[in-house]
Design an enzyme around this catalytic site. Sequence first.
Site, mmCIF file in Angstrom:
data_model
loop_
_atom_site.group_PDB
_atom_site.id
_atom_site.type_symbol
_atom_site.label_atom_id
_atom_site.label_comp_id
_atom_site.label_asym_id
_atom_site.label_seq_id
_atom_site.Cartn_x
_atom_site.Cartn_y
_atom_site.Cartn_z
ATOM 1 N N ASP A 1 40.484 47.097 41.972
ATOM 2 C CA ASP A 1 40.822 46.074 41.004
ATOM 3 C C ASP A 1 40.006 44.846 41.394
ATOM 4 O O ASP A 1 39.536 44.741 42.521
ATOM 5 C CB ASP A 1 42.321 45.819 41.130
ATOM 6 N N GLU B 1 38.869 27.532 33.159
ATOM 7 C CA GLU B 1 39.178 26.299 32.459
ATOM 8 C C GLU B 1 40.119 25.453 33.287
ATOM 9 O O GLU B 1 39.934 24.241 33.430
ATOM 10 C CB GLU B 1 39.821 26.621 31.102
ATOM 11 N N LYS C 1 42.389 52.762 33.483
ATOM 12 C CA LYS C 1 42.094 52.760 34.913
ATOM 13 C C LYS C 1 42.487 54.092 35.521
ATOM 14 O O LYS C 1 41.717 54.725 36.231
ATOM 15 C CB LYS C 1 42.862 51.645 35.617
#
Lengths: 365, 1147
Positions: B286, B541, B838
């Site tokens: 991951d 952000e 996955k």
Amino acid sequence: MMASSYNAKEEDGHVAVAGGGTIKNKKPDNTAFKQQRLPAWQPILTAGTVLPAFFVIGLIFIPIGIGLYVTSNNIKEFEIDYTGTDISSPCFNCSQSFSWNSTRPCICVLPFTLEQPFESKVYMYYGLSNFYQNHRRYVKSRDDSQLNGDINSLKNPTKECEPYARNEKVPIAPCGAIANSMFNDTLDLYYIDPNGTRIQIPLTKTGIAWQSDMNVKFRNPGSNTNLTAAFQGTSKPINWHKPVYELDTNPQNNGFINEDFIVWMRTAALPTFRKLYRIIDKKNHMTPTLPRGNYTLEVTYNYPVRSFEGKKRVILSTISWMGGKNPFLGIAYITVGSVCFFLGVVLLIIHHKYGSRNNSADIPN
Amino acid sequence: MESDSRTGKRKGAGFFERRWKDVRVGDFVKVVSNEIIPADLLLLHTSDPNGVCHIETASLDGETNLKQRHIVSGLNTQDSQFEPEHFSYTVAVEKPNNNLNHFKGYIEKTDMKRLGFGTENLLPRGCTVRNTEFTTGFVVYAGHETKSMMNNNGPRYKRSKLECKMNIDVLYCVLLLFFMCLIGALGHYIWLESLPSMPLFLTPGSQGHLDPPLLSGFYMFFTMIILLQILIPISLYVSIELVKMGQIYFIINDVDLYDEETDSRVQCRALNIPEDLGQIQYIFSDKTGTLTENKMVFRRCSVMGTEYSHNDNAVRPSVLGEANDTEEEVIFHRSPQPSQTGWNLGDDHDPEAAQHRHHGRRPHSSVGRYKNKETGSSQGEAAFSSPLETEVVPDRKLLQCVLSSGGGDWVGGRWIGCSEATDLYLDFFLALAVCNTVVVSTANTAQAQRQRGSERSSHSVFQSPGDLLQTALTKMHSVYHTLHSWQPMIEEDVDPDHTPDPATSHGGHHSTAGGQTSHNSTQAQSTSTPKQCFEAESPDEAALVHAAKAYGFTLLTRTPESVTLRLPHGEELTYQVLDTLNFDPTRKRMSVVLRHPISREIVMYTKGADYTIMELLQTPSEANSLKGNHQNVAASTQRHIDWYAKEGLRTLCFAKKVLSERAYKDWSLRRQEALAAISNREELLMETAGHLEIQLTLLGATGIEDRLQDCVPDTITALKEAGIQVWMLTGDKPETAVNIGYACRLLDEGDLVIQMSTKDKVVCKSTLDCALEEVRQFEHSGGPGGMGGPEEPRLSIGLVIDGHTLGLALQSDLVASFLELARRCRSVLCCRVTPLQKSAVVTLVRERLKVMTLAIGDGANDVNMIQAADVGIGISGQEGMQAVMASDFSIACFKHLKKLLLVHGHWCYNRLAKMAIYFFYKNVTYVNLLFWYQFFCGFSGTSMIDIWLLIFFNLFFTSVPPIMFGVMDRDVSAEMLLGLPELYRTGQGSEGYDHLIFWIAMLDAFYQSLVCFFIPYWTYQGTDVDIYTFGTPMNTVAFFNIMFHLAIEIKSWTVVHWVTMLASVIVYFVVTLVYSAVCISCNPPSNPYWIIQQQMAKPMFYLVCVITTVIALLPRFTYRVLSNTLVPSPLVRARHLERLDTPIRDQ
């Protein structure tokens, strides 16, 4: 899960306390054992390191082998087959007219000649071939408690003895197939001295069984003196001619502690075997135990071997520290020693050619 | 776990607390902020007036950004208090399915009108409600029908590869046993047939008759099975379990795998697969939280062509860890002082300042809470407000620039300040703070709601200072006192780098002092509202907003129409947002069009990927005021960006454009048209955006680090050297994935990267074919070249594929070529993949390529993958425990994988493989002794070894040393294994245990058993030896043979090895001697009484033992010596090297 959330809480609330020192630290101990860093001897088997071992093995084994070989060769052994399968054999008739129940003994006489005198104590064996004393069910067919003098077992032999446990409801002593098939030929040895007279050679009956068997494993029920009473209410094995308490006249060699019986009960490992029958003691230092010359073997032929194509033999042998005659081990030692020595030489060459390569760091690093 | 969580559930008139397990379809469920949603809910009502509910879906798809969900449109539930009692419509939904991104259904109103709804109305189970005070929903799926449960495959029973192979070999052993028993049965039959008549030694049954030979032979088959059953190494399984326990004990106790920070060791949850760690060929990782810390950190920026390296931010969290608390406190204690000085400078009448004061009071009551938040953030309470991000330490030089320029303007004219076009520094930070979609909230949503509700009105209040002044002044007094009481502490905690010199702030240059003051008061403000946090759609952000905040540009609120922020000097400006051009992957940029509140100027701020922005810059001829200079700025910024990218930072460019009123109006019209367009609306929108986003003025660029975890590049490099293919599966965007790929050396600069992103299957197929062809060509051209010069670097290929394409590629007709391609790639990056994908990828690779796979992840979205892989590893600590619960091993951070695989994996595998082989060998050797004997006892099933000694032999005499060997043998040291990752390859190729090795061991076992039988046989042949006297030396010989065989195999002799070996020998003799001395007639028929004593008194016994052992082991020993000398394996070479190293190391 539980632990981690607990910790988080602890940090939340009592940061100062956590720093204080009495915290539950899960850090593993940094010990050599736990970290798998125990000091270790790490030999690497290469030509260089094992060279000496090969030479040492070679140098030790070859002399041992020679010693064994010489010792084995010095042992004198004489073997005579008296099965009587061949029509020319004196025992042919006996072997043919066999019946377990015959009361009239069949006797045959075999002449033989010893080319060399037997200097030391001579052991007289009888040998059987093709007799599978190691058959699983045969081996089991005995009652050791009975043989150990247990009264209860005397009357109630173990079922392992079946079908030789009882004869018409009467318990058999000794029970079982081993006892039932006991070797019952009588062997006598006569020396024909040069002037033709037959001299019976005295054969010692005792000392042929293991001391541990004589003293511990085998015991008569009750006292040794009144065996007839002790074996009251038991029956003789089916194939036997006489009951167990009449095997010998010597009370110390009668009943279950009869040495011939004990020897027979120690079942042979291999189908061709010999069992110690008698010992011929050395009379004096001057004369050999068995001088060279002519002998006769007088066999009371009772034991049938035709049913399994067996052979019966008599073996006369001296023994050494390594037991009877057997050149095998000596040869084996000599061979292995030589092979090791040879391998040592080969490795020496290899070591000289390639060994240096290993010692330089040729690993790409 | 789930059933313990309680949740509000409607019953009768109100909501009641209910357990999760009691939630049924059709219930109304009310979930408050930060609670986990208990079932798939149809959103009917939220506390938000706009009918919006924010949820965090990290546990579903791993995306940590917030997602908005709306109430079902057309249901006028939002207006008033929602009353479930009055909800009397029929709800119809589709059948439960596992597609997270697809959901549809309708509500049938009483008037038969149907209202459709979809994914945007669904609150899936497992997500967390954020930023919304409360929300009410209707349960459409509950329990196992929920999307998250449908995505959960359930655990897979894992069995190690070694054990699978071993089981095959056990099967061979069974066959061997069958074969041997058959020989025994046939032999017995033939033997019986060959007997002329009933011999003496043939004991009839208890009935007195003999079975016919055929029947006897048949029975003998089973007798043989009983006799020879030790051939099937049942003890092997027990021993293997014990060995694995021992191995796991050592793994757990490895101090290198202990994490100080979280005080956690490696956890082994699966006890049966430690050796699989040594055979891994593919790692599926991951990204978020596994490779990276998922903490975006503002690292560097380049403003107007000048690079500002925020060196302080480069400090690793581990180093920072301790300092964190004190750091916070320093800022926090320091803050009141400047406020006070500001106060003294005569800003008393500024209502804003009063407001600051008001806030400034709060810290002393919220010390604890602040810390709470800090530690609590790791548990996921706040979306993007972990301490690291907020902790941007401003670059001092840049700070000076900002403050001086800003300050100057501020002095000149208070309210015009930052709108000066020349002051690009301010613009840059303005862009940072504004050009995003960040929502400001507090962790406590209820508060946020209240604030939000009153924001606009409070602003108007602030605009008219008079109203508030009074209240502010009344509060002032108490504040003042509080501040005074803090003074001593402040002086103690003064940080010379950051705290302004009191002299300067009191007297000195007015503007600087003012600037500093305002800045610090801003900090005071930021710390004074401890629960304020920025919730962004992407962590970048948030990082940017935090960076802006560090320089004093604090984003306060954002609504669709306006954005309010505080400038370094404390003013709050509310910009009107005219338009927001959202980010899309084609444009790769976003823009915000604002109207400056004072100058009324329309400004557009754009941020985006460097190459898109650079293309849209003003050409020099167009730039009037910044001729030449501008060109330089662009060039140097580009240089900086390239440099950032090389460092693995995520780069963004910022640009601005001042629009004339007319130009904007024109554009706005077209925009409206585009928005209204029915057909190809998307294209039109993009086109209009393109019209506006031209002739930009470059402001600067930022480098954000998605901070990799400790030593991740090192670990990945080592794993790759170890021959492991590393795949990264992430739900993130391809750009991010590629960035991280480079940063953690999954991809190298020189790599050929194949990007696949398509929605069309045909395109996908052709791309695959092309790529495959290309790769093959490379291989062909590389092949002969590689032969010529081994130094020539092999071309490595990286594949980047997105979720949609992956879905296509996984379809049955393309899967073969996809795997073919993936197999040849050095690394594969899959982006935008769902949890199910996955696990599908992992399963596919595991099953189709027949390789050992390892999956590592930390979030709930990795659970499937972790369960699908051969070895699942969970990273503990970051996001919840689901991954850890599903994993086989859990480690604290990614870097531990290196030692876990390279050292422990290698060791466990090698040890267990060797031990298993040894056990097979041992049993076969020993049992064959019995088998050979059958040829000499008429295949009657006799054992020449006492039955108890036979049992003890495996149970006591020879069991402990191999177990010790399996637990503790160390073929190569840990340092060597870590230093030479190539050594790992031996395990991957199953060199420790394959069928060849098994059969060689079998052959060796047959040879050794023949030797062990026939040397004693020939020695005792023809003598008066009895069965058990014959068996005793044989047993002893076999014992020594087996022990010395192990001694050859043991690579390192520690105290433990010596002790166990010697103890075994002692135990053998003691037990045998005692047993033989005690057992007179205890165990018929063998009666071992005095047999071994008798034997040990004879020299022959020893001579037989010695020669047999030597002959039996000579071939193996010689083979080992020769192979080690002539063709040393890498492991042997490493051992040599190690030995060489020792003196060097000692020096």
